[in-house]
Design a protein around this motif. Structure first.
Motif, short mmCIF file in Angstrom:
data_model
loop_
_atom_site.label_atom_id
_atom_site.label_comp_id
_atom_site.label_asym_id
_atom_site.label_seq_id
_atom_site.Cartn_x
_atom_site.Cartn_y
_atom_site.Cartn_z
N UNK A 320 0.83 -1.21 0.00
CA UNK A 320 0.00 0.00 0.00
C UNK A 320 0.87 1.25 0.00
N UNK A 321 1.99 1.21 0.74
CA UNK A 321 2.85 2.39 0.82
C UNK A 321 3.59 2.66 -0.49
N UNK A 322 3.86 1.60 -1.24
CA UNK A 322 4.59 1.78 -2.50
C UNK A 322 3.70 2.33 -3.60
N UNK A 323 2.38 2.13 -3.45
CA UNK A 323 1.46 2.60 -4.48
C UNK A 323 1.51 4.12 -4.60
N UNK A 324 1.68 4.59 -5.82
CA UNK A 324 1.72 6.04 -6.03
C UNK A 324 3.04 6.67 -5.62
N UNK A 325 4.00 5.86 -5.22
CA UNK A 325 5.32 6.33 -4.79
C UNK A 325 6.33 5.94 -5.86
N UNK A 326 7.48 6.66 -5.88
CA UNK A 326 8.52 6.32 -6.85
C UNK A 326 8.89 4.84 -6.76
N UNK A 327 8.80 4.26 -5.53
CA UNK A 327 9.19 2.87 -5.34
C UNK A 327 8.17 1.89 -5.93
N UNK A 332 7.77 2.68 -17.70
CA UNK A 332 7.06 3.64 -18.56
C UNK A 332 6.72 4.93 -17.83
N UNK A 333 6.62 4.85 -16.48
CA UNK A 333 6.29 6.06 -15.70
C UNK A 333 7.49 6.98 -15.52
N UNK A 334 8.69 6.48 -15.81
CA UNK A 334 9.91 7.25 -15.52
C UNK A 334 10.15 8.22 -16.66
N UNK A 335 10.10 9.53 -16.33
CA UNK A 335 10.23 10.53 -17.40
C UNK A 335 11.69 10.84 -17.71
N UNK A 336 12.59 10.69 -16.73
CA UNK A 336 13.99 11.02 -16.96
C UNK A 336 14.87 9.80 -16.73
N UNK A 341 18.09 5.91 -10.24
CA UNK A 341 16.75 5.53 -9.81
C UNK A 341 16.75 5.24 -8.31
N UNK A 342 15.78 5.80 -7.59
CA UNK A 342 15.62 5.45 -6.17
C UNK A 342 15.06 4.03 -6.09
N UNK A 343 15.82 3.11 -5.51
CA UNK A 343 15.38 1.71 -5.49
C UNK A 343 15.13 1.18 -4.07
N UNK A 344 15.69 1.82 -3.05
CA UNK A 344 15.43 1.43 -1.66
C UNK A 344 15.30 2.69 -0.84
N UNK A 345 14.30 2.73 0.02
CA UNK A 345 14.21 3.79 1.03
C UNK A 345 13.61 3.13 2.25
N UNK A 462 11.57 -6.20 -21.75
CA UNK A 462 12.51 -5.99 -20.66
C UNK A 462 13.84 -5.48 -21.22
N UNK A 463 14.26 -6.09 -22.29
CA UNK A 463 15.49 -5.66 -22.95
C UNK A 463 15.38 -4.18 -23.33
N UNK A 464 14.24 -3.79 -23.89
CA UNK A 464 14.06 -2.40 -24.34
C UNK A 464 14.07 -1.45 -23.14
N UNK A 465 13.39 -1.84 -22.06
CA UNK A 465 13.34 -0.97 -20.89
C UNK A 465 14.74 -0.80 -20.29
N UNK A 466 15.49 -1.87 -20.26
CA UNK A 466 16.85 -1.82 -19.70
C UNK A 466 17.74 -0.93 -20.57
N UNK A 467 17.64 -1.14 -21.89
CA UNK A 467 18.49 -0.34 -22.81
C UNK A 467 18.16 1.15 -22.72
N UNK A 468 16.90 1.46 -22.48
CA UNK A 468 16.52 2.88 -22.37
C UNK A 468 17.30 3.52 -21.22
N UNK A 469 17.37 2.85 -20.06
CA UNK A 469 18.14 3.39 -18.94
C UNK A 469 19.64 3.39 -19.27
#
Lengths: 500, 500
Positions: A320-327, A332-336, A341-345, A462-469
């Motif tokens: 529930x806490x991750x919903x709507x959060x960067x985590x 596709x939601x990542x604009x930059x 990338x924030x991966x742990x908080x 997955x390959x495409x998403x990884x290559x984009x980053x």
């Protein structure tokens, strides 16, 4: 922030205050006890030590705590009002009258009563539909259970709101179908308490021996399955009917003394208090609370690892806490995509520290592994994809432990892609506590088929998403310390920090 | 190996068989049930999955299991005989007669009875001094508690031998001072069972709701502290007397229904069995057993991390197992300092695996961290030295994950010193499962002062012990993969293995 009112401090009221505050609520306390602030601060200190790290996601900013001279002032504007005054009906009813004279009619009024029925509490009240039993268990800031008891008069929206709020606080509301004195859990506890008193009184066992008979045996069973599921197993493949056929008759045997109540003489009180001193007197109550909290955190987190019981309650809160959060984002939601990338908080949990008093070295890799898992999820390698037969395995890891960190501190991991595409993924994690760089992790992973356990191509998306980053981040300067080997000469400021 | 005889298979007898076998005893079973072998094999399969990894030291080689046609044959040569036949006194007494006609008079005869007193069992027996109650709890291969109940006739050496044997099996013998029907733990269980039956019968709560009321609340408390220590905390600084003054009177309230016994009608049995199906029917008993065992292993290991309760029982067993073993040596005992040092020998526990079905990457570093701890202890940097203010902190780590490993597999870590002396220590760990190289770990550590948290010189004797290994091992060829950085080209066979 949303305000809750706590009417009556003490251990239970203080526990509620801590639960709300640490989940980001403002808390307004009324308690005529001049010592109330000190008592609540003591509970809060324990809660701040134990609760934040219980979850694998950082809790929101702590709310504000204020003390008020009147009930009217405390409850004004509150959407939840929790009553934890002494267990006497006339006191409780007077308290509800004062609360309802000033509070929002749409607020939940929860009572922490362990003995009274909600219809007793609602009796002669201004708005009975607003008052329900929400009976928690000590320590309220850690144990998930809340018995929610309502009556025919209870407003459906009050019930609905109470269940949603309690779940949001990481609790497990158990809504009982019928009201009885003492609800359910305390009736079971009371049965054991009576039997235990007989055992002590008759000199069969001391308090320490009775505690050992519980915690080395069925206590471990009951922390994860209860009575009936445990007995279902005992019945074996033949099931619950078989178990009852086998053990049911014992009910009629003269095993227990529960046919009357042991007299609560001064002698019995002295006997028990003396045995309890011998058992636990070398610890202060504060010591015992902290030992208990450390144990509970470690066990509940252990159950989370198994996906079971109290651990599932934690997992639900995290989701529930991750919903709507960067985590909780997907690629596709990542604009930059050029930004790390924030991966742990999360806060460092009590069970991540070691004999050196700081986070254990293996937990640095645990946090980096969690960061890798989250990055995998971001690019589409989630539980569903893994169930379909593909995943990434780590082939190589390099960690620089640059600084120490202690339980309770919030840590963040930001992740960069040093290279990726096809079977390969090369990640760079940086762990910070505020501005302090604690560690870096460099990891080389390969995509594998979970059938053959050999390297394989990932799904195209997955390959495409990884290559984009990877492409977007290729322009970033190479991080100091990347490509370093163990024992290499210091290669700049990152390699020259303090050790941890 | 030392032989134990198991008289009566089933869930309890099978659990005893597993406990003995996995601790290296030979086990000789008598059970007239034609299905006995299948039933014991099923328990053994569960036990082999859960028990070995519970400890941070590998168990000894498993003993041999044999089935026998007569009690006389099974008990011949046994030093422990465990009776787990049906709970009827005449059957038990006949069984003891048959056992004593053939067994060693110096052997312990333990009865798993949950209800009978030892004096009932000893009655009319050939050698009453040899028969005691050793009442275990399901699953016997995991839960530490054994209630040991004796009489005035019990031979002191039988009692002494039984306590030592049970501790050696990793159990916690609770020797009761007085005998009563059903001992202690089952009286408490019986009290809860009766109360729970009333709650179901009266429609207050279902079996699932009662289980939830236990496992999300007081069950978690009781897995680590029992009833009295928990209530001592509830009493706060005012202590146990205050708690009793506050809650004692409730005993006289009409909270519980325990004044008579609910009638065990077919209707009640159907009600409970139906609710239990709704609660747990989507799992087979085997599923439930494995879920339970995973939870117990994870929680007991969590308690070990906290140094508490059932975790302390594990730690005591490990200490005993390390004594006289290479894993318990000090540097002065090592005759060949040029040889890599065995620093870890353990089974992969259930709670070290992840969603990929194998040991999680962070646990590789956990095992290497344990290996580092053990090497530190070997050279004198033990708990006592650390308490005096010095320790080693890891500054840098490099891991090659070369192959997968699954729960239950025994892994070994051997440790080399690549360099050491003064503040520095450079270690190289190799992790194997049999001949399979699973991973290498290269670690650079610094000796620090725990006061200043800065690098400092170790005690001279630690420095000397470390240099002795470093000097002797300097002649060894440099391990393939040492000095490697993440993403470096493959540098030989070690770098080119499968990924994990």
């Amino acid at each position: 922030m949303t305000p809750a009112a706590i009417i009556g401090g003490g251990v239970i009221g203080g526990g509620w205050a801590a639960r709300f505050l640490l989940n980001g609520w403002d808390v307004r306390v009324f308690d005529p006890d001049p010592d109330a602030k000190r008592k609540i601060d003591a509970v809060l200190e324990n809660a701040r030590r134990a609760l934040p790290g219980l979850l694998d996601v950082a809790l929101p900013e702590e709310g504000g705590l204020s003390f008020h001279d009147t009930i009217a002032e405390a409850v004004t504007g509150a959407v939840w009002i929790q009553e934890s005054v002494p267990e006497r009906l006339e006191i409780k009813q007077q308290t509800f009258a004062a609360i309802q004279a000033a509070c929002d009619p749409a607020a939940v009024i929860g009572s922490s009563t362990s003995g009274f029925r909600p219809s007793d509490l609602q009796q002669s009240s201004l708005r009975p539909e607003q008052i329900i039993v929400c009976h928690p268990f000590n320590p309220v800031y850690l144990l998930p259970l809340v018995e929610v008891v309502t009556t025919a008069l209870t407003a459906p929206e009050i019930l609905e709101q109470s269940l949603a709020t309690l779940r949001g606080l990481g609790m497990y509301p158990l809504h009982l179908k019928k009201e009885i004195d003492a609800h359910v859990a305390d009736r079971l506890l009371e049965a054991v308490w009576r039997e235990a008193l007989w055992l002590v009184k008759d000199g069969i066992a001391t308090t320490a021996e009775i505690d050992d008979a519980i915690r080395y045996g069925f206590g471990l069973r009951w922390a994860q399955m209860g009575l009936f599921e445990t007995y279902r197993i005992a019945g074996g493949e033949a099931g619950m009917k078989h178990f009852m056929a086998q053990f049911g008759p014992a009910l009629a045997w003269p095993w227990t003394k529960l046919t009357d109540v042991p007299e609560f003489t001064e002698e019995l009180v002295d006997l028990i208090a003396g045995q309890s001193d011998a058992q636990s007197g070398h610890y202060s109550i504060r010591d015992l609370e902290r030992l208990r909290d450390g144990n509970l955190v470690a066990m509940m987190r252990a159950l989370k690892g198994q996906g079971w019981g109290a651990g599932d309650v934690l997992a639900a809160q995290e989701r529930a806490m991750r919903e709507g959060h960067a985590l909780g984002q997907r690629a596709a939601d990542v604009t930059d995509p050029a930004a790390p990338v924030l991966t742990v908080r999360r806060a460092v949990p009590l069970d991540w520290t070691d004999y050196n008093g700081h986070m254990n070295e293996a937990k640095y890799l645990q946090a980096f592994g969690d960061a890798t898992d989250r990055f995998m999820e971001l690019i589409g390698c989630d539980a569903e994809y893994i169930a379909s037969g593909g995943s990434y395995f780590t082939a190589e890891t390099h960690i620089r432990h640059l600084d120490e960190v202690h339980a309770g501190t919030v840590i963040e991991v930001h992740t960069r892609v040093l290279g990726g595409g096809g079977k390969k993924m090369h990640l760079w994690h940086e762990m910070h506590a505020g501005a302090r760089l604690l560690a870096t992790g460099e990891h080389f992973l390969l995509h594998v088929s979970l059938d053959t356990r050999r390297p394989s191509q990932p799904a195209p998306e997955i390959d495409a998403a990884l290559r984009r980053f990877a492409d977007a981040q290729a322009q970033l300067p190479r991080p100091a310390g990347a490509g370093r080997f163990v024992g290499a000469p210091r290669d700049g400021p990152a390699g020259g920090g303090a050790v941890a």
